[in-house]
Each structure stands twice: as C-alpha cells, then as structure tokens.
Enzyme design. Structure first.
Site, PDB file in Angstrom:
ATOM      1  N   ASN A  67      10.848  36.075 -18.228  1.00 12.38           N
ATOM      2  CA  ASN A  67       9.480  36.531 -18.482  1.00 12.38           C
ATOM      3  C   ASN A  67       9.475  38.042 -18.260  1.00 12.38           C
ATOM      4  O   ASN A  67       9.404  38.518 -17.131  1.00 12.38           O
ATOM      5  CB  ASN A  67       8.543  35.809 -17.500  1.00 12.38           C
ATOM      6  CG  ASN A  67       7.081  36.122 -17.732  1.00 12.38           C
ATOM      7  OD1 ASN A  67       6.731  36.998 -18.522  1.00 12.38           O
ATOM      8  ND2 ASN A  67       6.212  35.395 -17.034  1.00 12.38           N
ATOM      9  N   LYS A 101      10.909  38.836 -14.611  1.00 12.70           N
ATOM     10  CA  LYS A 101      10.991  37.673 -13.721  1.00 12.70           C
ATOM     11  C   LYS A 101      11.868  36.625 -14.393  1.00 12.70           C
ATOM     12  O   LYS A 101      11.665  36.332 -15.575  1.00 12.70           O
ATOM     13  CB  LYS A 101       9.606  37.056 -13.497  1.00 12.70           C
ATOM     14  CG  LYS A 101       8.564  38.011 -12.947  1.00 12.70           C
ATOM     15  CD  LYS A 101       7.202  37.305 -12.834  1.00 12.70           C
ATOM     16  CE  LYS A 101       6.085  38.302 -12.599  1.00 12.70           C
ATOM     17  NZ  LYS A 101       4.748  37.754 -12.765  1.00 12.70           N
ATOM     18  N   GLY A 131      -4.762  37.740 -14.391  1.00 12.41           N
ATOM     19  CA  GLY A 131      -3.711  38.429 -13.638  1.00 12.41           C
ATOM     20  C   GLY A 131      -3.849  39.902 -13.948  1.00 12.41           C
ATOM     21  O   GLY A 131      -4.951  40.357 -14.290  1.00 12.41           O
ATOM     22  N   SER A 132      -2.756  40.662 -13.874  1.00 12.14           N
ATOM     23  CA  SER A 132      -2.916  42.078 -14.210  1.00 12.14           C
ATOM     24  C   SER A 132      -3.207  42.221 -15.706  1.00 12.14           C
ATOM     25  O   SER A 132      -3.788  43.204 -16.140  1.00 12.14           O
ATOM     26  CB  SER A 132      -1.732  42.910 -13.743  1.00 12.14           C
ATOM     27  OG  SER A 132      -0.543  42.306 -14.107  1.00 12.14           O
ATOM     28  N   GLY A 133      -2.829  41.213 -16.492  1.00 13.74           N
ATOM     29  CA  GLY A 133      -3.368  41.048 -17.843  1.00 13.74           C
ATOM     30  C   GLY A 133      -4.262  39.811 -17.760  1.00 13.74           C
ATOM     31  O   GLY A 133      -3.857  38.816 -17.176  1.00 13.74           O
ATOM     32  N   HIS A 148      -7.057  32.835 -17.401  1.00 13.28           N
ATOM     33  CA  HIS A 148      -5.766  33.313 -16.887  1.00 13.28           C
ATOM     34  C   HIS A 148      -6.021  34.755 -16.457  1.00 13.28           C
ATOM     35  O   HIS A 148      -6.040  35.667 -17.288  1.00 13.28           O
ATOM     36  CB  HIS A 148      -4.686  33.233 -17.978  1.00 13.28           C
ATOM     37  CG  HIS A 148      -3.368  33.791 -17.520  1.00 13.28           C
ATOM     38  ND1 HIS A 148      -2.235  33.018 -17.378  1.00 13.28           N
ATOM     39  CD2 HIS A 148      -3.011  35.040 -17.134  1.00 13.28           C
ATOM     40  CE1 HIS A 148      -1.249  33.768 -16.934  1.00 13.28           C
ATOM     41  NE2 HIS A 148      -1.697  34.998 -16.788  1.00 13.28           N
ATOM     42  N   ASP A 180       3.570  33.787 -26.867  1.00  9.60           N
ATOM     43  CA  ASP A 180       2.251  33.654 -26.243  1.00  9.60           C
ATOM     44  C   ASP A 180       1.174  33.351 -27.279  1.00  9.60           C
ATOM     45  O   ASP A 180       0.165  32.718 -26.988  1.00  9.60           O
ATOM     46  CB  ASP A 180       1.877  34.986 -25.572  1.00  9.60           C
ATOM     47  CG  ASP A 180       2.010  34.920 -24.068  1.00  9.60           C
ATOM     48  OD1 ASP A 180       2.658  33.986 -23.573  1.00  9.60           O
ATOM     49  OD2 ASP A 180       1.458  35.815 -23.404  1.00  9.60           O
ATOM     50  N   GLU A 240       4.826  30.020 -16.387  1.00  5.54           N
ATOM     51  CA  GLU A 240       5.304  30.257 -17.759  1.00  5.54           C
ATOM     52  C   GLU A 240       6.801  29.978 -17.895  1.00  5.54           C
ATOM     53  O   GLU A 240       7.247  29.430 -18.902  1.00  5.54           O
ATOM     54  CB  GLU A 240       4.987  31.703 -18.166  1.00  5.54           C
ATOM     55  CG  GLU A 240       3.486  31.938 -18.342  1.00  5.54           C
ATOM     56  CD  GLU A 240       3.051  33.362 -18.092  1.00  5.54           C
ATOM     57  OE1 GLU A 240       3.446  33.968 -17.070  1.00  5.54           O
ATOM     58  OE2 GLU A 240       2.282  33.897 -18.916  1.00  5.54           O
TER      59      GLU A 240
HETATM   60  N1  LIG Z   1      -5.380  37.377  -2.714  1.00  2.00           N
HETATM   61  C1  LIG Z   1      -5.547  38.032  -3.859  1.00  2.00           C
HETATM   62  N2  LIG Z   1      -6.790  38.383  -4.250  1.00  2.00           N
HETATM   63  C2  LIG Z   1      -6.966  39.050  -5.410  1.00  2.00           C
HETATM   64  N3  LIG Z   1      -5.977  39.403  -6.234  1.00  2.00           N
HETATM   65  C3  LIG Z   1      -4.724  39.083  -5.895  1.00  2.00           C
HETATM   66  C4  LIG Z   1      -4.426  38.384  -4.697  1.00  2.00           C
HETATM   67  N4  LIG Z   1      -3.079  38.214  -4.637  1.00  2.00           N
HETATM   68  C5  LIG Z   1      -2.552  38.782  -5.761  1.00  2.00           C
HETATM   69  N5  LIG Z   1      -3.528  39.308  -6.518  1.00  2.00           N
HETATM   70  C6  LIG Z   1      -3.404  40.058  -7.779  1.00  2.00           C
HETATM   71  O1  LIG Z   1      -2.770  39.307  -8.810  1.00  2.00           O
HETATM   72  C7  LIG Z   1      -2.346  40.231  -9.817  1.00  2.00           C
HETATM   73  C8  LIG Z   1      -1.020  39.777 -10.413  1.00  2.00           C
HETATM   74  O2  LIG Z   1      -1.215  38.575 -11.103  1.00  2.00           O
HETATM   75  P1  LIG Z   1      -0.094  38.011 -12.088  1.00  2.00           P
HETATM   76  O3  LIG Z   1      -0.679  36.850 -12.817  1.00  2.00           O
HETATM   77  O4  LIG Z   1       1.166  37.819 -11.321  1.00  2.00           O
HETATM   78  O5  LIG Z   1       0.022  39.228 -13.079  1.00  2.00           O
HETATM   79  P2  LIG Z   1       0.991  39.577 -14.276  1.00  2.00           P
HETATM   80  O6  LIG Z   1       1.816  38.365 -14.618  1.00  2.00           O
HETATM   81  O7  LIG Z   1       0.044  39.914 -15.374  1.00  2.00           O
HETATM   82  O8  LIG Z   1       1.793  40.741 -13.791  1.00  2.00           O
HETATM   83  C9  LIG Z   1      -2.270  41.589  -9.149  1.00  2.00           C
HETATM   84  O9  LIG Z   1      -3.338  42.408  -9.639  1.00  2.00           O
HETATM   85  C10 LIG Z   1      -2.499  41.265  -7.669  1.00  2.00           C
HETATM   86  O10 LIG Z   1      -3.128  42.306  -7.019  1.00  2.00           O
HETATM   87  C1  LIG Z   2      -0.313  38.927 -22.710  1.00  2.00           C
HETATM   88  C2  LIG Z   2      -0.338  39.639 -21.412  1.00  2.00           C
HETATM   89  O1  LIG Z   2      -1.245  40.390 -21.152  1.00  2.00           O
HETATM   90  O2  LIG Z   2       0.635  39.344 -20.535  1.00  2.00           O
HETATM   91  P1  LIG Z   2       0.677  39.769 -18.984  1.00  2.00           P
HETATM   92  O3  LIG Z   2      -0.553  39.209 -18.355  1.00  2.00           O
HETATM   93  O4  LIG Z   2       1.918  39.119 -18.448  1.00  2.00           O
HETATM   94  O5  LIG Z   2       0.694  41.273 -18.935  1.00  2.00           O
HETATM   95 MG   LIG Z   3       1.638  37.371 -16.477  1.00  2.00          MG
END
Ligand SMILES: Nc1ncnc2c1ncn2[C@@H]1O[C@H](COP(=O)(O)OP(=O)(O)O)[C@@H](O)[C@H]1O
Ligand SMILES: CC(=O)OP(=O)(O)O
Ligand SMILES: [Mg+2]
Length: 414
Positions: free
Chosen positions: A9, A16, A214-216, A212, A152, A401
């Site tokens: 990933n 990862k 996350g940072s995205g 979903h 995706d 994933e």
């Molecule tokens: N306890 C928490 N509360 C809020 N946000 C969190 C917590 N733990 C982790 N995060 C946030 O989760 C995000 C990462 O999510 P992830 O799905 O792994 O992202 P990506 O795969 O897009 O890099 C980061 O912005 C991190 O700060």
């Molecule tokens: C599609 C996408 O935004 O992926 P990620 O959340 O892993 O950055």
């Molecule tokens: Mg991700």
C-alpha cells in the site's frame, strides 16, 4: 513452492506492506512500513507476531522505491521470518493503485497493462506515481513474481451515469476521461463484506453509509451491496478535506489564489507533471494549512488549543454531515448502518460523538461507553449504537486494505 503474498500500500508519504501466508483466509505473518518519506527523518516500523521494532533508518529514504527496497532488505534478512527469505518464497505481489481509470477489476501486470497504467498517470500524478514506481522496481528486482494491481476506483464502477458525469462538454469529458471515479474502494470492499457478515445480512441486501476518514477522507453510499455515490471525484482531491487536501472548493478559487496556479510546480519532475494549483490544493491545504499539524488527534480534542484547531474540526464535521444527509436521502432512509473507518474514523471518539449527536434526527444514537472504548485490536467490527432498536446501527470497522487484496487473490484461486 512459493507460499507467501506480499501486499503493498504505497502512499505519497508512506509505504506499508504486509506479508501473508497463502492460506484461506490469508494469515498475516509480518507487517512493515516506512513513513515520513516526504518529511524526513523517515521512520521504519516492523511487526512479526509479538516482536515489534521502530527506528530511524540511516539510509536516505526519500522516494517510495528507496522505502520499498529498504523494507524488502530488512524483511528478507530477518532470520525469524523464515517463510519469506527471498523472491522464491513469494507467489504474488499485490499493489494498491489509487486510480484505475476504466479498469473494473484487478489486473496482472505485463508490458501492455503497465503501459496503460502509465498513460493514466497524468490523470492522477500524485496518487499513482508511488505505486507505479514500486511496480517498476518489482519487475526489475523480483521478475519471477506476478504483480497484481488492485484499484481504489474499481468499487465505484456501479455508480449511475448521472452521478459519474460532470455537467461539462461531454465530448471533451469522454476524450479526456473526465468523470467521477471515486477512491478508497479496496477499503470499502473490505468494510462492506465485514459489516454485512456482522449484521448477518447478504451483501446484496446491505445498505450503508461508510466514512473512510484518514489523512485522505471519503464517504460512500452503498445500496444493495453496490456503490451508488462517493465524495471523491476525478481525483482524490474532491469531497471532504484531508490532512493536506482542501476537498471541495469553488473551482474559481484556483484562479484567484495565485497567478502561478497553471504553471508547473517546483515539485514537478520528468515523470510527474504537477501544476502549482494541484500542489497547493493537494499538499498545502486541509487541516495542516489551518493548524500546522497533519495529526488529527491534536485537533479532535474537547478543549482545542487554538481557534484554528476548533475551526478545522468544525469544518470536517460540517462537510461529513453534508454527505451523510445527502446519502441518507439517496438511500431513501433505508440505511442498515452508519460506519466509521480509517485512522480517524476508527480512533476519534470525539468525531463519532459529535457527528452522532448531529444525526439524531435520523434516529442515530450511540452508547458513550462503547464509543469511548472504541474497537479492540483484533475486533474488525464494533457496534457502538445505543439499544437494539430499529433504524441505522452505528459501527466502527477497522479497515484493512492490505488484507483485502490478499483475500481477493486467495478467493480467485479457490
Ligand atoms: N486518536 C486519534 N484521534 C484522531 N485522529 C487520529 C487518532 N489516531 C490517529 N489519528 C489520525 O489518523 C490519520 C491517519 O489515518 P490513516 O487512515 O492511517 O491515513 P492514511 O492511510 O490516509 O495515511 C492521521 O491524521 C492521524 O493523526
Ligand atoms: C485515495 C486516497 O486518498 O488514499 P489515502 O487516504 O491513502 O491517501
Ligand atoms: Mg489510507
């Protein structure tokens, strides 16, 4: 005989990987990741069973290829990871590729498919680049192992035409592939199967609103087991804000932000053509631009350290809420569950609580103890709804994933 699957990933700032024994279902044997590629120093994390390691590598890991090579070197040389000591032990390498254009399912990489993916790179310079760099490396360094790419975007092929189409000149749209594709589909596929199983419903009868985050971040409306709409669009920039992404803005904002917007960004390379506007909206916006941090756990707190942190949280809540309302109506109010996933969705009890309170009119109500505790490490789905009444359940799903790709391989062989 080769016995392992390597699932990769690759993101813009992290790589990862998970190694799985080729069993049904696949069994994870080791996890490794390099993060902080674009914000040195990079960190290496490794886990095999109970053994865990975290360090800052001496090597300069500034590209996804460097990071991937480093991960392979470390894993192949781990004497306690006997199942994967060399190329011969790998049966497949799965790659998460964010933008799959019109590909509807996973494909095996050969000269022709790779060439096609390279043509798509222009549509998604930021998101496909890292994955393709690693695919090219695997073909060179591990030539006997089949590389399979998972997209995706494939999960969202079921969206109706009027959802996919943008109201622009359709000849130009067709010639250039300008439509909504949607992303995070590998994750949505994992979540749909896991949640349907949890609810004891056939997938094809399951209706969900899945976040979903996350940072995205994106959100998806699933009707009868199929995506009918999602918040990301032609690229992952559309929809919700992310750590460094603006999400939806008035497109005209680009022309007023800087008169350099259309020119090539200094971050552009021979292989990755990136404009200043793309660079700003993808990498210099989102909650990082508002607060200075990409870490949402510093923003999602009861007493935010600054007005800017509070504003960032309020914006994220407001945008997610807009999509929940939209998708609830599109699903005709027939929603089996509201599902929280992704790093933030899984971990931020405050975000879940705030959204649930604002969704009371939809019959959403959560148990605060269950919500505060969150999901246990090995618990894929956790119900945080209050009571067992009718209406939409509220669930946490710890998405995976890497597992989903390995699972699809194993399933296609059986
Ligand atoms: N306890 C928490 N509360 C809020 N946000 C969190 C917590 N733990 C982790 N995060 C946030 O989760 C995000 C990462 O999510 P992830 O799905 O792994 O992202 P990506 O795969 O897009 O890099 C980061 O912005 C991190 O700060
Ligand atoms: C599609 C996408 O935004 O992926 P990620 O959340 O892993 O950055
Ligand atoms: Mg991700």
């Amino acid at each position: 005989m080769a016995k392992a699957i390597l699932s990769v990933n690759a993101g813009s700032s992290s790589v990862k990987v998970t190694f799985y024994a080729l069993e049904n279902p696949p069994r994870a044997i080791a996890d490794a990741q390099v993060s902080g590629i674009t914000a040195p120093p990079a960190t290496f994390k490794y886990q095999r069973g109970d053994f865990q390691q975290k360090e800052e590598p001496q090597d300069n890991l500034s590209t996804p290829q460097d990071a991937f090579k480093y991960i392979l070197k470390r894993c192949f040389s781990d004497a306690d990871l006997a199942q994967v000591a060399s190329e011969q032990d790998l049966a497949y390498i799965c790659h998460r590729v964010v933008h799959g254009g019109d590909y509807h399912e996973a494909i095996e990489i050969n000269d022709e498919t790779l060439h096609h993916l390279e043509e798509l790179e222009d549509l998604a310079p930021l998101h496909n680049f890292s994955a393709l760099e690693i695919i090219r490396l695997c073909r060179k360094e591990l030539p006997s192992v089949a590389s399979i790419t998972f997209f995706d975007s494939a999960f969202h092929q079921t969206m109706p035409l009027h959802v996919k189409a943008y109201p622009i000149n359709q000849e130009i749209a067709k010639a250039n592939g300008l439509r909504k594709y949607g992303f995070h589909g590998i994750s949505y596929s994992f979540i749909l199967r896991s949640v349907a199983q949890f609810l004891r419903k056939p997938v094809q009868n399951t209706n969900l609103i899945v976040m979903h985050i996350g940072s995205g971040a994106s959100i998806c409306a699933i009707k009868e087991g199929k995506s009918i709409d999602t918040s990301m669009g032609l690229t992952p920039l559309a929809g919700l804000p992310g750590a460094t992404r603006s999400g939806d803005i008035d497109p005209s904002l680009v022309f007023h932000y800087t008169n350099q917007a259309g020119s090539l960004s200094p971050a552009s390379t021979k292989d990755m053509h990136l404009s200043v506007a793309e660079d700003i909206l993808n990498k210099k916006s989102g909650w990082k631009a508002l607060t200075g941090t990409t870490d949402f756990s510093q923003i999602a707190v009861e007493n935010p350290p600054s007005e800017a942190h509070k504003l960032a949280f309020d914006i994220v809540v407001d945008r997610i809420l807009g999509y929940i309302g939209n998708y609830y109506v599109k699903l005709g109010g027939e929603v089996d569950a509201l599902v929280f996933a992704g790093g933030i969705g899984e971990k931020s009890a405050l975000l879940r609580k705030t959204l649930a309170e604002k969704c009371q009119s939809l019959g959403v109500s959560i148990d605060s103890d269950a919500n505060d505790k969150g999901a246990e490490d090995n618990q894929t789905v956790k119900d945080i709804s209050k009571g067992s009444g009718k209406g939409a359940r509220t669930l946490i799903c710890q998405t995976n994933e890497q597992f989903e790709m390995a699972y699809q391989i194993v399933r296609s062989r059986s």
